[in-house]
Design a protein around this motif. Structure first.
Motif, PDB file in Angstrom:
ATOM      1  N   GLY A 112       0.826  -1.213   0.000  1.00 51.99           N
ATOM      2  CA  GLY A 112       0.000   0.000   0.000  1.00 51.99           C
ATOM      3  C   GLY A 112       0.854   1.255   0.000  1.00 51.99           C
ATOM      4  N   GLU A 113       1.940   1.236   0.770  1.00 54.15           N
ATOM      5  CA  GLU A 113       2.836   2.402   0.818  1.00 54.15           C
ATOM      6  C   GLU A 113       3.383   2.729  -0.569  1.00 54.15           C
ATOM      7  OE1 GLU A 113       5.462   3.352   4.670  1.00 54.15           O
ATOM      8  OE2 GLU A 113       5.795   1.369   3.835  1.00 54.15           O
ATOM      9  N   GLY A 114       3.835   1.698  -1.251  1.00 57.23           N
ATOM     10  CA  GLY A 114       4.372   1.902  -2.598  1.00 57.23           C
ATOM     11  C   GLY A 114       3.303   2.433  -3.536  1.00 57.23           C
ATOM     12  N   TYR A 115       2.118   1.881  -3.391  1.00 60.26           N
ATOM     13  CA  TYR A 115       0.994   2.303  -4.235  1.00 60.26           C
ATOM     14  C   TYR A 115       0.637   3.767  -3.961  1.00 60.26           C
ATOM     15  CZ  TYR A 115      -3.714   2.253  -6.239  1.00 60.26           C
ATOM     16  OH  TYR A 115      -4.836   2.531  -6.964  1.00 60.26           O
ATOM     17  N   ARG A 135       2.413   6.207  -2.668  1.00 60.98           N
ATOM     18  CA  ARG A 135       3.422   7.163  -3.138  1.00 60.98           C
ATOM     19  C   ARG A 135       3.269   7.414  -4.632  1.00 60.98           C
ATOM     20  NH1 ARG A 135       7.148   4.854   0.441  1.00 60.98           N
ATOM     21  NH2 ARG A 135       7.745   3.323  -1.130  1.00 60.98           N
ATOM     22  N   LYS A 136       3.082   6.339  -5.386  1.00 61.53           N
ATOM     23  CA  LYS A 136       2.966   6.454  -6.835  1.00 61.53           C
ATOM     24  C   LYS A 136       1.679   7.185  -7.216  1.00 61.53           C
ATOM     25  CE  LYS A 136       4.799   5.661 -10.715  1.00 61.53           C
ATOM     26  NZ  LYS A 136       6.140   6.137 -10.996  1.00 61.53           N
ATOM     27  N   LEU A 137       0.605   6.832  -6.536  1.00 57.39           N
ATOM     28  CA  LEU A 137      -0.696   7.425  -6.845  1.00 57.39           C
ATOM     29  C   LEU A 137      -0.644   8.951  -6.793  1.00 57.39           C
ATOM     30  CD1 LEU A 137      -3.885   6.677  -7.079  1.00 57.39           C
ATOM     31  CD2 LEU A 137      -3.900   7.447  -4.710  1.00 57.39           C
ATOM     32  N   VAL A 138      -0.088   9.500  -5.719  1.00 60.52           N
ATOM     33  CA  VAL A 138      -0.144  10.948  -5.564  1.00 60.52           C
ATOM     34  C   VAL A 138       0.942  11.665  -6.364  1.00 60.52           C
ATOM     35  CG1 VAL A 138      -1.304  10.821  -3.348  1.00 60.52           C
ATOM     36  CG2 VAL A 138       1.171  11.006  -3.418  1.00 60.52           C
ATOM     37  N   GLN A 139       1.858  10.912  -6.972  1.00 62.88           N
ATOM     38  CA  GLN A 139       2.805  11.574  -7.885  1.00 62.88           C
ATOM     39  C   GLN A 139       2.063  12.160  -9.076  1.00 62.88           C
ATOM     40  OE1 GLN A 139       5.896   8.801  -8.893  1.00 62.88           O
ATOM     41  NE2 GLN A 139       6.883   8.992  -6.897  1.00 62.88           N
ATOM     42  N   GLY A 140       0.871  11.642  -9.334  1.00 65.33           N
ATOM     43  CA  GLY A 140       0.051  12.169 -10.421  1.00 65.33           C
ATOM     44  C   GLY A 140      -0.652  13.463 -10.047  1.00 65.33           C
ATOM     45  N   VAL A 141      -0.555  13.851  -8.779  1.00 63.23           N
ATOM     46  CA  VAL A 141      -1.209  15.078  -8.317  1.00 63.23           C
ATOM     47  C   VAL A 141      -0.211  16.225  -8.455  1.00 63.23           C
ATOM     48  CG1 VAL A 141      -2.299  16.229  -6.340  1.00 63.23           C
ATOM     49  CG2 VAL A 141      -2.518  13.761  -6.604  1.00 63.23           C
ATOM     50  N   PRO A 142      -0.461  17.171  -9.352  1.00 59.66           N
ATOM     51  CA  PRO A 142       0.459  18.308  -9.417  1.00 59.66           C
ATOM     52  C   PRO A 142       0.346  19.095  -8.112  1.00 59.66           C
ATOM     53  CG  PRO A 142      -1.139  18.317 -11.230  1.00 59.66           C
ATOM     54  CD  PRO A 142      -1.598  17.309 -10.230  1.00 59.66           C
ATOM     55  N   GLN A 143       1.448  19.173  -7.396  1.00 61.07           N
ATOM     56  CA  GLN A 143       1.367  19.775  -6.065  1.00 61.07           C
ATOM     57  C   GLN A 143       1.767  21.241  -6.047  1.00 61.07           C
ATOM     58  OE1 GLN A 143       3.694  16.893  -3.764  1.00 61.07           O
ATOM     59  NE2 GLN A 143       2.659  15.399  -5.046  1.00 61.07           N
ATOM     60  N   LEU A 144       2.413  21.668  -7.139  1.00 64.18           N
ATOM     61  CA  LEU A 144       2.874  23.049  -7.167  1.00 64.18           C
ATOM     62  C   LEU A 144       1.688  24.001  -7.106  1.00 64.18           C
ATOM     63  CD1 LEU A 144       5.799  23.267  -9.734  1.00 64.18           C
ATOM     64  CD2 LEU A 144       5.836  23.731  -7.292  1.00 64.18           C
ATOM     65  N   GLY A 145       1.769  24.945  -6.223  1.00 68.17           N
ATOM     66  CA  GLY A 145       0.730  25.957  -6.159  1.00 68.17           C
ATOM     67  C   GLY A 145      -0.504  25.543  -5.383  1.00 68.17           C
ATOM     68  N   LEU A 146      -0.534  24.304  -4.905  1.00 69.40           N
ATOM     69  CA  LEU A 146      -1.697  23.880  -4.113  1.00 69.40           C
ATOM     70  C   LEU A 146      -1.388  24.062  -2.629  1.00 69.40           C
ATOM     71  CD1 LEU A 146      -3.113  20.514  -5.574  1.00 69.40           C
ATOM     72  CD2 LEU A 146      -3.916  22.835  -5.952  1.00 69.40           C
ATOM     73  N   SER A 147      -2.359  24.574  -1.892  1.00 67.80           N
ATOM     74  CA  SER A 147      -2.198  24.645  -0.446  1.00 67.80           C
ATOM     75  C   SER A 147      -2.398  23.244   0.129  1.00 67.80           C
ATOM     76  CB  SER A 147      -3.229  25.603   0.146  1.00 67.80           C
ATOM     77  OG  SER A 147      -4.511  25.020   0.042  1.00 67.80           O
ATOM     78  N   CYS A 202      -7.829  -3.393   7.130  1.00 63.59           N
ATOM     79  CA  CYS A 202      -7.541  -2.591   5.932  1.00 63.59           C
ATOM     80  C   CYS A 202      -6.062  -2.172   5.900  1.00 63.59           C
ATOM     81  CB  CYS A 202      -8.463  -1.379   5.877  1.00 63.59           C
ATOM     82  SG  CYS A 202     -10.214  -1.827   5.899  1.00 63.59           S
ATOM     83  N   HIS A 203      -5.172  -3.166   5.960  1.00 61.00           N
ATOM     84  CA  HIS A 203      -3.737  -2.869   6.043  1.00 61.00           C
ATOM     85  C   HIS A 203      -3.214  -2.254   4.753  1.00 61.00           C
ATOM     86  CE1 HIS A 203      -3.863  -5.016   9.758  1.00 61.00           C
ATOM     87  NE2 HIS A 203      -4.395  -6.051   9.154  1.00 61.00           N
ATOM     88  N   PHE A 204      -3.773  -2.686   3.631  1.00 64.59           N
ATOM     89  CA  PHE A 204      -3.350  -2.107   2.355  1.00 64.59           C
ATOM     90  C   PHE A 204      -3.681  -0.609   2.333  1.00 64.59           C
ATOM     91  CE2 PHE A 204      -4.025  -0.980  -2.114  1.00 64.59           C
ATOM     92  CZ  PHE A 204      -2.832  -1.408  -2.676  1.00 64.59           C
ATOM     93  N   LEU A 205      -4.901  -0.271   2.753  1.00 61.53           N
ATOM     94  CA  LEU A 205      -5.313   1.136   2.757  1.00 61.53           C
ATOM     95  C   LEU A 205      -4.484   1.952   3.759  1.00 61.53           C
ATOM     96  CD1 LEU A 205      -7.119   3.377   1.733  1.00 61.53           C
ATOM     97  CD2 LEU A 205      -8.949   2.558   3.226  1.00 61.53           C
ATOM     98  N   ALA A 206      -4.170   1.364   4.914  1.00 59.30           N
ATOM     99  CA  ALA A 206      -3.305   2.061   5.886  1.00 59.30           C
ATOM    100  C   ALA A 206      -1.973   2.406   5.220  1.00 59.30           C
ATOM    101  CB  ALA A 206      -3.091   1.202   7.126  1.00 59.30           C
ATOM    102  N   GLY A 207      -1.419   1.447   4.470  1.00 52.83           N
ATOM    103  CA  GLY A 207      -0.166   1.698   3.763  1.00 52.83           C
ATOM    104  C   GLY A 207      -0.305   2.786   2.714  1.00 52.83           C
ATOM    105  N   VAL A 208      -1.426   2.768   1.995  1.00 51.61           N
ATOM    106  CA  VAL A 208      -1.676   3.803   0.975  1.00 51.61           C
ATOM    107  C   VAL A 208      -1.672   5.181   1.633  1.00 51.61           C
ATOM    108  CG1 VAL A 208      -3.364   4.767  -0.647  1.00 51.61           C
ATOM    109  CG2 VAL A 208      -3.003   2.288  -0.568  1.00 51.61           C
ATOM    110  N   LEU A 209      -2.354   5.300   2.776  1.00 49.60           N
ATOM    111  CA  LEU A 209      -2.444   6.593   3.469  1.00 49.60           C
ATOM    112  C   LEU A 209      -1.063   7.052   3.939  1.00 49.60           C
ATOM    113  CD1 LEU A 209      -5.704   5.941   5.542  1.00 49.60           C
ATOM    114  CD2 LEU A 209      -5.478   7.340   3.469  1.00 49.60           C
TER     115      LEU A 209
END
Ligand code: ZN
Length: 173
Positions: A61-64, A66-78, A129-136
């Motif tokens: 989940g952790e690996g997932y 990290r990858k998932l939110v790399q798709g979120v452009p973070q520049l300029g977002l609060s 929900c260990h997978f989801l805990a890792g995702v978070l």
């Protein structure tokens, strides 16, 4: 990740010219994976590794995450906008209704209604929900910068209702 791209109306996936399925946000290749397939995969892990399966699922989940939110452009977002984007992404991805509450600089709480990661087995502990805990944990570490962990405090696998997670930095353990 403007609100337009996050509208339910745009659809989630399309096929490219080779017939490969891609998501409409990052254009990454995706597969459709049912929750019963996920549970069957988890059953195989628990049969083989017993409580060790929880750690494997968390790390995956952790690996997932990290990858998932790399798709979120973070520049300029609060931070609030990033959290809102993550909640929407999670909802669109089919993870139920997820809400994030910041407790203080180092602690947050996440409530999930209708978690798709619930596993019901006799030999499983109080949370599932260990997978989801890792995702978070992975998503928080990537979005906020730092080493975040997540722990499920209450799971709908045991009592009806919601799943509740605590996200915290190592410094606040
Ligand atoms: Zn749960």
């Amino acid at each position: 990740m403007g609100s337009v791209e996050f509208s339910e109306d745009v659809g989630l996936v399309h096929r490219d010219e080779k017939g490969v399925l891609r998501d409409n946000f990052s254009n990454r290749r995706v597969i459709i994976f049912s929750c019963s397939a996920y549970r069957s995969m988890c059953d195989a892990l628990y049969d083989q590794f017993q409580s060790g399966a929880a750690i494997i699922l968390y790390r995956m989940g952790e690996g997932y995450g990290r990858k998932l939110v790399q798709g979120v452009p973070q520049l300029g977002l609060s931070r609030d906008e990033m959290i809102e984007a993550f909640e929407k992404l999670a909802h669109l991805a089919g993870w139920g209704k997820l809400s994030v509450k910041i407790t203080d600089e180092k602690n947050s709480e996440v409530i999930v209604e209708e978690s798709p990661f619930i596993i019901r087995r006799q030999d499983i502990g109080p949370t599932s929900c260990h997978f989801l805990a890792g995702v978070l944990a992975g998503a928080a570490s990537q979005l906020l910068g730092g080493a975040y962990k997540a722990q499920e405090l209450r799971c709908a696998s045991k009592e009806k209702g919601i799943c509740r997670f605590r996200i915290y930095t190592r410094a606040s353990e």
